[in-house]
Design a protein around this motif. Structure first.
Motif, PDB file in Angstrom:
ATOM      1  N   SER A   9       0.795  -1.240  -0.083  1.00  0.00           N
ATOM      2  CA  SER A   9      -0.013   0.125   0.019  1.00  0.00           C
ATOM      3  C   SER A   9       0.664   1.263  -0.030  1.00  0.00           C
ATOM      4  O   SER A   9       0.637   2.304  -0.495  1.00  0.00           O
ATOM      5  CB  SER A   9      -0.950  -0.014   1.132  1.00  0.00           C
ATOM      6  OG  SER A   9      -1.795   1.142   1.490  1.00  0.00           O
ATOM      7  N   TRP A  13       0.839   4.327  -2.602  1.00  0.00           N
ATOM      8  CA  TRP A  13       0.799   5.751  -2.680  1.00  0.00           C
ATOM      9  C   TRP A  13       2.005   6.705  -3.040  1.00  0.00           C
ATOM     10  O   TRP A  13       1.732   7.722  -3.670  1.00  0.00           O
ATOM     11  CB  TRP A  13       0.437   6.000  -1.066  1.00  0.00           C
ATOM     12  CG  TRP A  13      -0.780   5.395  -0.543  1.00  0.00           C
ATOM     13  CD1 TRP A  13      -1.085   4.471   0.190  1.00  0.00           C
ATOM     14  CD2 TRP A  13      -1.929   6.154  -0.785  1.00  0.00           C
ATOM     15  NE1 TRP A  13      -2.292   4.283   0.600  1.00  0.00           N
ATOM     16  CE2 TRP A  13      -2.808   5.465  -0.209  1.00  0.00           C
ATOM     17  CE3 TRP A  13      -2.427   7.370  -1.649  1.00  0.00           C
ATOM     18  CZ2 TRP A  13      -4.493   5.808  -0.347  1.00  0.00           C
ATOM     19  CZ3 TRP A  13      -3.733   7.676  -1.771  1.00  0.00           C
ATOM     20  CH2 TRP A  13      -4.533   6.873  -0.917  1.00  0.00           C
ATOM     21  N   SER A  16       1.663   7.007  -6.768  1.00  0.00           N
ATOM     22  CA  SER A  16       0.620   7.883  -7.136  1.00  0.00           C
ATOM     23  C   SER A  16       1.103   9.127  -6.975  1.00  0.00           C
ATOM     24  O   SER A  16       0.854  10.155  -7.696  1.00  0.00           O
ATOM     25  CB  SER A  16      -0.481   7.771  -6.073  1.00  0.00           C
ATOM     26  OG  SER A  16      -1.163   6.282  -6.260  1.00  0.00           O
ATOM     27  N   TRP A  17       1.901   9.493  -5.849  1.00  0.00           N
ATOM     28  CA  TRP A  17       2.398  11.009  -5.520  1.00  0.00           C
ATOM     29  C   TRP A  17       3.171  11.512  -6.740  1.00  0.00           C
ATOM     30  O   TRP A  17       3.246  12.497  -7.160  1.00  0.00           O
ATOM     31  CB  TRP A  17       3.309  10.938  -4.100  1.00  0.00           C
ATOM     32  CG  TRP A  17       3.651  12.286  -3.817  1.00  0.00           C
ATOM     33  CD1 TRP A  17       5.189  12.377  -3.830  1.00  0.00           C
ATOM     34  CD2 TRP A  17       3.287  13.728  -3.796  1.00  0.00           C
ATOM     35  NE1 TRP A  17       5.481  13.713  -3.644  1.00  0.00           N
ATOM     36  CE2 TRP A  17       4.317  14.449  -3.685  1.00  0.00           C
ATOM     37  CE3 TRP A  17       1.900  14.047  -4.086  1.00  0.00           C
ATOM     38  CZ2 TRP A  17       4.191  15.822  -3.604  1.00  0.00           C
ATOM     39  CZ3 TRP A  17       1.726  15.369  -3.805  1.00  0.00           C
ATOM     40  CH2 TRP A  17       2.847  16.368  -3.370  1.00  0.00           C
ATOM     41  N   SER A 255      -8.909   2.065  -0.824  1.00  0.00           N
ATOM     42  CA  SER A 255      -9.008   3.293  -0.193  1.00  0.00           C
ATOM     43  C   SER A 255      -8.990   4.331  -1.215  1.00  0.00           C
ATOM     44  O   SER A 255      -9.707   5.563  -1.257  1.00  0.00           O
ATOM     45  CB  SER A 255      -8.204   3.322   0.979  1.00  0.00           C
ATOM     46  OG  SER A 255      -6.561   3.230   0.285  1.00  0.00           O
ATOM     47  N   HIS A 256      -8.344   3.998  -2.524  1.00  0.00           N
ATOM     48  CA  HIS A 256      -8.334   5.027  -3.522  1.00  0.00           C
ATOM     49  C   HIS A 256      -9.579   5.508  -4.073  1.00  0.00           C
ATOM     50  O   HIS A 256      -9.987   6.572  -4.364  1.00  0.00           O
ATOM     51  CB  HIS A 256      -7.260   4.767  -4.628  1.00  0.00           C
ATOM     52  CG  HIS A 256      -7.809   3.447  -5.346  1.00  0.00           C
ATOM     53  ND1 HIS A 256      -7.927   2.238  -4.860  1.00  0.00           N
ATOM     54  CD2 HIS A 256      -8.560   3.339  -6.675  1.00  0.00           C
ATOM     55  CE1 HIS A 256      -8.011   1.209  -5.780  1.00  0.00           C
ATOM     56  NE2 HIS A 256      -8.744   2.082  -6.629  1.00  0.00           N
ATOM     57  N   LEU A 259     -11.460   7.900  -1.601  1.00  0.00           N
ATOM     58  CA  LEU A 259     -10.532   9.000  -1.501  1.00  0.00           C
ATOM     59  C   LEU A 259     -11.142   9.728  -2.756  1.00  0.00           C
ATOM     60  O   LEU A 259     -11.557  11.075  -2.651  1.00  0.00           O
ATOM     61  CB  LEU A 259      -9.166   9.008  -1.545  1.00  0.00           C
ATOM     62  CG  LEU A 259      -8.309  10.146  -1.607  1.00  0.00           C
ATOM     63  CD1 LEU A 259      -8.461  10.859  -0.282  1.00  0.00           C
ATOM     64  CD2 LEU A 259      -6.720   9.879  -1.524  1.00  0.00           C
ATOM     65  N   VAL A 260     -11.154   9.212  -3.954  1.00  0.00           N
ATOM     66  CA  VAL A 260     -11.568  10.079  -5.046  1.00  0.00           C
ATOM     67  C   VAL A 260     -13.090  10.395  -5.086  1.00  0.00           C
ATOM     68  O   VAL A 260     -13.285  11.438  -5.437  1.00  0.00           O
ATOM     69  CB  VAL A 260     -11.381   9.180  -6.338  1.00  0.00           C
ATOM     70  CG1 VAL A 260     -12.051   9.911  -7.533  1.00  0.00           C
ATOM     71  CG2 VAL A 260      -9.837   8.924  -6.757  1.00  0.00           C
ATOM     72  N   LEU A 330      -5.847  13.849  -9.294  1.00  0.00           N
ATOM     73  CA  LEU A 330      -5.884  12.823  -8.229  1.00  0.00           C
ATOM     74  C   LEU A 330      -6.237  11.350  -8.604  1.00  0.00           C
ATOM     75  O   LEU A 330      -5.857  10.298  -8.382  1.00  0.00           O
ATOM     76  CB  LEU A 330      -6.732  13.253  -6.677  1.00  0.00           C
ATOM     77  CG  LEU A 330      -6.505  12.301  -5.740  1.00  0.00           C
ATOM     78  CD1 LEU A 330      -5.249  12.425  -5.178  1.00  0.00           C
ATOM     79  CD2 LEU A 330      -7.488  12.856  -4.742  1.00  0.00           C
ATOM     80  N   ARG A 331      -7.540  11.335  -9.244  1.00  0.00           N
ATOM     81  CA  ARG A 331      -8.044  10.106  -9.954  1.00  0.00           C
ATOM     82  C   ARG A 331      -7.135   9.451 -10.781  1.00  0.00           C
ATOM     83  O   ARG A 331      -6.941   8.288 -10.796  1.00  0.00           O
ATOM     84  CB  ARG A 331      -9.420  10.478 -10.467  1.00  0.00           C
ATOM     85  CG  ARG A 331      -9.838   9.148 -11.129  1.00  0.00           C
ATOM     86  CD  ARG A 331     -11.427   9.448 -11.724  1.00  0.00           C
ATOM     87  NE  ARG A 331     -11.123  10.699 -12.823  1.00  0.00           N
ATOM     88  CZ  ARG A 331     -11.996  11.339 -13.440  1.00  0.00           C
ATOM     89  NH1 ARG A 331     -13.496  11.187 -13.013  1.00  0.00           N
ATOM     90  NH2 ARG A 331     -11.771  12.134 -14.449  1.00  0.00           N
ATOM     91  N   LEU A 334      -4.082   8.206  -8.934  1.00  0.00           N
ATOM     92  CA  LEU A 334      -4.409   6.741  -7.898  1.00  0.00           C
ATOM     93  C   LEU A 334      -4.916   5.582  -9.042  1.00  0.00           C
ATOM     94  O   LEU A 334      -4.733   4.478  -8.564  1.00  0.00           O
ATOM     95  CB  LEU A 334      -5.574   7.266  -7.044  1.00  0.00           C
ATOM     96  CG  LEU A 334      -5.256   8.250  -5.702  1.00  0.00           C
ATOM     97  CD1 LEU A 334      -6.358   8.508  -5.083  1.00  0.00           C
ATOM     98  CD2 LEU A 334      -4.321   7.553  -5.101  1.00  0.00           C
ATOM     99  N   ASP A 335      -5.635   5.811 -10.157  1.00  0.00           N
ATOM    100  CA  ASP A 335      -5.939   4.710 -10.962  1.00  0.00           C
ATOM    101  C   ASP A 335      -5.282   4.994 -12.318  1.00  0.00           C
ATOM    102  O   ASP A 335      -6.395   5.384 -13.071  1.00  0.00           O
ATOM    103  CB  ASP A 335      -7.575   4.394 -10.915  1.00  0.00           C
ATOM    104  CG  ASP A 335      -7.853   3.270 -11.526  1.00  0.00           C
ATOM    105  OD1 ASP A 335      -7.003   2.586 -12.045  1.00  0.00           O
ATOM    106  OD2 ASP A 335      -8.840   2.771 -11.439  1.00  0.00           O
TER     107      ASP A 335
END
Length: 342
Positions: A9, A13, A16-17, A255-256, A259-260, A330-331, A334-335
Motif C-alpha cells: 500500500s 501511494w 501515485s504521488w 481506499s483510493h 478518496l476520489v 488525483l483520480r 491513483l488509478d
C-alpha cells in the motif's frame, strides 16, 4: 501478511504521488485549493475577516477601482436670513430652549466616519464584501468538506459490510440503498431540510445522509471483487478475523476509490449548500455563506450594485474549478489505468 499489505500500500501511494507531480495542471490546482483551505483556517481562527459584520462603509459602497459615488442632492432647505423670531409671547417653553441646548452640548456623540469605497465594495449595510466572501468561504468550504467526510464514512462502512458479508446483510443494505436512490436527490435534500433546523451542523447532516449512496455502490463492488482474491483467502487461512480481513487487508487496497469519491463530493456538496442557503434553508441568519451572499446580491443587482455578486461568483468559480481539476489529477494518479498511463 499484514506487513506485506502495508508495504504494498505504501508503494502504491508513493507511485501515485510521483504521477501527480508530473501533472502541472493538477499541481497548480492543488496549490490553489491549499490556499483556499489556509484562508478558511485563518477565518476560523478570526485572524482574517473577523469583523465582517461591522458597517465600515457607506451603504452599497463601490469598489475602490470605481471611486466614490457622486454626492446626492439632499434638498436641504436654506435657513431664512435675519434675527430669530422671539417666541416667548406665544411659546411658554421658549425661555428653556437655551438651557436645554447647553445641557445637550455636554453629551457629545462620536460619529463614525464611513469609507466611501471598499476594496471589493460594500453591501446595502456598508459591510465589506471582501471580508464577507472570505467568511462565506469558511462556511461553504467547511460544509462541503465535513459533509463529504461523513458521507464517505457512511458509504464506505455500509459498502464494506454489504460487499464482504453478502447474504441477508447485503440484501438489507441493498434495500436501504434502493429506497434512498428511488427519490430524486434534490427532493430528498429539501425533505430533510424541512425536518432539521437551520445551521451548519444540520446542513452537514442533510448532505451526508443524501450523498452516501454513490460511494456505497462503488465500495461494495470493490469489496465483492477483493474478498475472493488470494491474499484475502491466505489471510483467512492463517486465522485472520473477518474484521481484520475487511479493514486491514481489503480496505487499504480500495481506499483510493473512497478518496476520489470524497473529493468529488466536496464540489457537489458546496453547490448544494449554496442552493440551500440561497433558498433560506441552509445556515442561520446570523452567519454568512456564499449562498446567503448570492441571495443578498440578487436584490442589490436590481439597483445596479453588481460587486457582491461578482465577488461571490469569482471566488466560488476559482475554488470549484481548481478542486475539480485537482480531483481529476488525483483520480488519474491513483488509478492510472483510467487514462492508459500504465
Amino acid at each position: 501478511m499484514s506487513a506485506v499489505t502495508s508495504s504494498s500500500s505504501g508503494g502504491v501511494w508513493a507511485a501515485s504521488w510521483r504521477r501527480l507531480k508530473t501533472d502541472r495542471v493538477g499541481v497548480v490546482s492543488m496549490w490553489i485549493v491549499g490556499a483556499f483551505l489556509l484562508l478558511v483556517l485563518l477565518a476560523a481562527t478570526d485572524l482574517v475577516a473577523s469583523k465582517w459584520q461591522d458597517e465600515i462603509g457607506v451603504p452599497n459602497a463601490p469598489p475602490t477601482l470605481l471611486g466614490p459615488q457622486p454626492a446626492e442632492d439632499t434638498g436641504t432647505i436654506a435657513a431664512p436670513k435675519g434675527p430669530n423670531v422671539d417666541l416667548s409671547d406665544i411659546d411658554p417653553l421658549a425661555p428653556r430652549y437655551g438651557e436645554w441646548a447647553e445641557r445637550a452640548a455636554k453629551f457629545k456623540t462620536d460619529e463614525i466616519v464611513r469609507a466611501e469605497t471598499l476594496p471589493l465594495g460594500g453591501d446595502r449595510l456598508g459591510r465589506d464584501v471582501l471580508a464577507k466572501v472570505v467568511k462565506g468561504a469558511e462556511i461553504s468550504i467547511f460544509v462541503g468538506l465535513a459533509a463529504a467526510v461523513v458521507a464517505t464514512l457512511i458509504g464506505t462502512l455500509l459498502g464494506a459490510l454489504s460487499g464482504f458479508f453478502g447474504g441477508k446483510v447485503g440484501d438489507f443494505l441493498e434495500w436501504v440503498y434502493n429506497v434512498f436512490t428511488a427519490i430524486p436527490s434534490i427532493l430528498l435534500i429539501f425533505a430533510f431540510a424541512a425536518i432539521f433546523h437551520r445551521g451548519v451542523g444540520s446542513v452537514v447532516l442533510i448532505l451526508a445522509l443524501t450523498g452516501w449512496t454513490g460511494i456505497y455502490r462503488l465500495v461494495r463492488a470493490e469489496f465483492m471483487k477483493h474478498r475472493v482474491r488470494e491474499y484475502v483467502r491466505s489471510a483467512e487461512a492463517i486465522g485472520a478475523s473477518q474484521w481484520s480481513r475487511m479493514f486491514k487487508h481489503i480496505l487499504p487496497n480500495v481506499s483510493h476509490v473512497a478518496l476520489v469519491q470524497l473529493s468529488l463530493h466536496v464540489v457537489s456538496f458546496i453547490k448544494s449548500e449554496v442552493i440551500l442557503s440561497y433558498l433560506g434553508l441552509g445556515v442561520s441568519v446570523d452567519q454568512v455563506s456564499w449562498g446567503t451572499m448570492l441571495a443578498e446580491a440578487q436584490n442589490e443587482l436590481i439597483l445596479g450594485h453588481w460587486w457582491q455578486l461578482t465577488a461571490v461568483a469569482v471566488f466560488m468559480a476559482v475554488f470549484v474549478t481548481a478542486f475539480a481539476l485537482f480531483t481529476d489529477a488525483l483520480r488519474d494518479a491513483l488509478d492510472p489505468k483510467l487514462r492508459g498511463l500504465e
